[in-house]
Scaffold this active site. Structure first.
Site, PDB file in Angstrom:
ATOM      1  CB  CYS A 110      61.079 -11.663 -22.836  1.00  0.00           C
ATOM      2  SG  CYS A 110      59.328 -11.791 -22.457  1.00  0.00           S
ATOM      3  CG  HIS A 146      62.265 -15.019 -24.086  1.00  0.00           C
ATOM      4  ND1 HIS A 146      62.101 -15.369 -22.774  1.00  0.00           N
ATOM      5  CD2 HIS A 146      61.035 -14.663 -24.548  1.00  0.00           C
ATOM      6  CE1 HIS A 146      60.829 -15.223 -22.444  1.00  0.00           C
ATOM      7  NE2 HIS A 146      60.164 -14.807 -23.505  1.00  0.00           N
ATOM      8  CG  ASN A 204      57.324 -16.401 -21.666  1.00  0.00           C
ATOM      9  OD1 ASN A 204      58.200 -15.815 -21.030  1.00  0.00           O
ATOM     10  ND2 ASN A 204      56.835 -15.934 -22.800  1.00  0.00           N
TER      11      ASN A 204
HETATM   12  N1  ACO Z   1      43.451 -24.324 -25.560  1.00  0.00           N
HETATM   13  C1  ACO Z   1      42.821 -25.016 -26.528  1.00  0.00           C
HETATM   14  N2  ACO Z   1      42.384 -24.440 -27.662  1.00  0.00           N
HETATM   15  C2  ACO Z   1      42.629 -23.132 -27.817  1.00  0.00           C
HETATM   16  C3  ACO Z   1      43.287 -22.359 -26.853  1.00  0.00           C
HETATM   17  C4  ACO Z   1      43.704 -23.003 -25.676  1.00  0.00           C
HETATM   18  N3  ACO Z   1      44.365 -22.377 -24.681  1.00  0.00           N
HETATM   19  N4  ACO Z   1      43.379 -21.098 -27.288  1.00  0.00           N
HETATM   20  C5  ACO Z   1      42.792 -21.054 -28.508  1.00  0.00           C
HETATM   21  N5  ACO Z   1      42.345 -22.303 -28.814  1.00  0.00           N
HETATM   22  C6  ACO Z   1      41.675 -22.725 -30.048  1.00  0.00           C
HETATM   23  C7  ACO Z   1      40.786 -21.629 -30.606  1.00  0.00           C
HETATM   24  O1  ACO Z   1      39.452 -21.755 -30.132  1.00  0.00           O
HETATM   25  C8  ACO Z   1      40.852 -21.936 -32.096  1.00  0.00           C
HETATM   26  O2  ACO Z   1      40.004 -23.049 -32.373  1.00  0.00           O
HETATM   27  P1  ACO Z   1      39.220 -23.141 -33.779  1.00  0.00           P
HETATM   28  O3  ACO Z   1      40.285 -23.278 -34.839  1.00  0.00           O
HETATM   29  O4  ACO Z   1      38.391 -24.379 -33.628  1.00  0.00           O
HETATM   30  O5  ACO Z   1      38.421 -21.877 -33.916  1.00  0.00           O
HETATM   31  C9  ACO Z   1      42.278 -22.432 -32.309  1.00  0.00           C
HETATM   32  O6  ACO Z   1      42.701 -22.951 -31.019  1.00  0.00           O
HETATM   33  C10 ACO Z   1      43.230 -21.355 -32.746  1.00  0.00           C
HETATM   34  O7  ACO Z   1      43.080 -20.216 -31.885  1.00  0.00           O
HETATM   35  P2  ACO Z   1      44.011 -18.965 -31.961  1.00  0.00           P
HETATM   36  O8  ACO Z   1      43.566 -17.960 -30.982  1.00  0.00           O
HETATM   37  O9  ACO Z   1      44.110 -18.560 -33.408  1.00  0.00           O
HETATM   38  O10 ACO Z   1      45.362 -19.589 -31.426  1.00  0.00           O
HETATM   39  P3  ACO Z   1      46.832 -19.441 -32.011  1.00  0.00           P
HETATM   40  O11 ACO Z   1      47.086 -20.477 -33.008  1.00  0.00           O
HETATM   41  O12 ACO Z   1      47.139 -18.018 -32.357  1.00  0.00           O
HETATM   42  O13 ACO Z   1      47.682 -19.825 -30.735  1.00  0.00           O
HETATM   43  C11 ACO Z   1      48.988 -18.798 -29.044  1.00  0.00           C
HETATM   44  C12 ACO Z   1      47.598 -19.023 -29.577  1.00  0.00           C
HETATM   45  C13 ACO Z   1      49.582 -20.138 -28.595  1.00  0.00           C
HETATM   46  C14 ACO Z   1      48.915 -17.872 -27.848  1.00  0.00           C
HETATM   47  C15 ACO Z   1      49.869 -18.203 -30.160  1.00  0.00           C
HETATM   48  O14 ACO Z   1      49.215 -17.088 -30.750  1.00  0.00           O
HETATM   49  C16 ACO Z   1      51.204 -17.802 -29.697  1.00  0.00           C
HETATM   50  O15 ACO Z   1      51.970 -18.600 -29.199  1.00  0.00           O
HETATM   51  N6  ACO Z   1      51.576 -16.538 -29.859  1.00  0.00           N
HETATM   52  C17 ACO Z   1      52.818 -16.057 -29.355  1.00  0.00           C
HETATM   53  C18 ACO Z   1      52.594 -15.618 -27.974  1.00  0.00           C
HETATM   54  C19 ACO Z   1      53.820 -15.679 -27.106  1.00  0.00           C
HETATM   55  O16 ACO Z   1      54.702 -16.482 -27.228  1.00  0.00           O
HETATM   56  N7  ACO Z   1      53.827 -14.808 -26.168  1.00  0.00           N
HETATM   57  C20 ACO Z   1      54.883 -14.833 -25.231  1.00  0.00           C
HETATM   58  C21 ACO Z   1      55.037 -13.557 -24.647  1.00  0.00           C
HETATM   59  S1  ACO Z   1      56.021 -12.527 -25.616  1.00  0.00           S
HETATM   60  C22 ACO Z   1      57.445 -13.125 -25.572  1.00  0.00           C
HETATM   61  O17 ACO Z   1      57.851 -13.742 -24.627  1.00  0.00           O
HETATM   62  C23 ACO Z   1      58.162 -12.850 -26.755  1.00  0.00           C
END
Ligand code: ACO
Length: 333
Positions: A129, A254, A284
């Protein structure tokens, strides 16, 4: 590394001896998005998710899919060249940042160069990115070497390496391309005021795709490392430029996740009013995201001559790159 002495310098560059400059302007910007839109609602047929959850956790409302990396890159680059009023014979170098090349070998840039009718060097940059900002900074180096016009493109077809049934990665990624003609302008006010590039390969395993596979991600760790990389890179580039957070008129980060940006902004001192965003509309798009936002900012008149504009890339690797430009480039009526 010792950089060569600048061919000529603009008025106040003597105050920043470590930033040689030849005058630097982005004279034309172009953008391309494929036709097919996938909304968050569409994803609920393949993923156990909801529009509300995706918007709340990422800021994304939809993404675009389809096309090829070379096709999207060519469309964006042709538009940038038209807006800059430069012909194919004037381009001295093509730098194409992509995480999703059409082939493992050869690179995608030679195919784009051929479609545009360029007769110059052409290579891919794989810095995830951060790639387009890496390209922009490298373009300044090429201008210092005597080249006059460099085409810097970011293009992605991330739908080919995204599993749209995965709850973590399937909600994030989409396709698109953005491009800029970067010109030497020795007597103009435009300048690369400050920059920073970095990488930490100890984090390869938090976001990667194997040959023939899909993107795999440790979302929480990516979030944590992205915030750290943003702070570190923005601060380093501003120090080089001799500027503070309030001196930056527009920051284009980004477009990864609104919560990453808001967390990092609290550390750096930026506000959302200073920030160019298009995440809700495009998702993204990795190396394409920053020029896609830049195109939109020019459309809406958010950039005026003399503005200090920061581009801030961060992504897989980890990699990061920041460029601060005093704008003297394209302005749209
Ligand atoms: N839809 C609905 N619920 C979901 C989803 C989904 N897609 N994914 C997870 N959940 C639920 C889980 O079951 C969990 O539920 P619970 O609390 O009842 O057990 C809860 O949401 C939290 O799950 P986590 O896996 O801990 O989700 P997190 O809060 O970490 O969010 C996410 C996930 C959005 C991917 C986050 O980690 C994130 O944004 N990370 C950064 C990733 C990123 O931006 N990558 C881009 C590429 S790199 C770059 O461009 C820099």
């Amino acid at each position: 590394m010792t950089l060569p002495a600048p061919a000529s310098t603009t008025s106040d560059s003597a105050a920043r001896p470590d930033v040689p400059t030849v005058g630097f302007r982005l004279s034309g910007i172009g953008a391309a998005l494929p036709e097919t839109v996938v909304t968050n609602h569409d994803l609920t047929t393949t993923i156990d998710t909801s529009d509300e959850w995706i918007r709340d956790r990422t800021g994304i409302g939809q993404r675009f899919v389809g096309g090829t990396t070379a096709g999207l890159a060519t469309e964006a680059a042709a538009q940038a060249m038209k807006r800059a009023e430069v012909g194919a014979e004037e381009i001295d170098q093509l730098l194409l940042a992509t995480t999703s090349p059409d082939f493992i070998c050869p690179g995608t840039a030679p195919a784009v160069a051929a479609r545009l009718g360029l007769d110059c060097g052409a290579l891919d940059i794989q810095a995830a990115c951060s790639g387009w900002v890496y390209g922009l900074i490298m373009a300044n180096g090429l201008l210092l070497q005597g080249q006059k016009k460099v085409l810097v493109v970011g293009a992605e077809t991330l739908d080919r390496i995204t599993d749209y049934s995965a709850r973590d990665t399937g909600i994030l990624f989409g396709n698109g391309a953005g491009a800029a003609v970067v010109e030497a302008d020795p007597n103009g006010p435009g300048e690369l005021l400050g920059w920073d590039m970095g990488a930490d390969g100890n984090y390869v395993d938090i976001l990667y795709a194997e040959h023939g596979g899909h993107l795999q991600m440790n979302g929480k760790e990516v979030f944590r490392q992205a915030v750290r990389a943003i702070e570190r890179s923005a601060v380093a580039a501003m120090a080089r430029a001799g500027l503070g957070a309030s001196d930056i008129d527009l920051v284009i980060p980004h477009q990864a996740n609104i919560n990453i940006i808001e967390s990092a902004w609290k550390r750096v001192g930026f506000t959302m009013e200073q920030t160019g965003m298009r995440l809700e509309e495009i998702g993204n798009t990795s190396a394409a995201s920053i020029p896609l936002v830049l195109d939109d900012m020019l459309d809406s008149g958010r950039i005026q001559p003399g503005a200090n504009v920061m581009f801030l890339g961060f992504g897989a690797g980890m990699t990061w790159a920041t460029a601060i430009i005093r704008w003297s480039g394209e302005i749209r009526p």
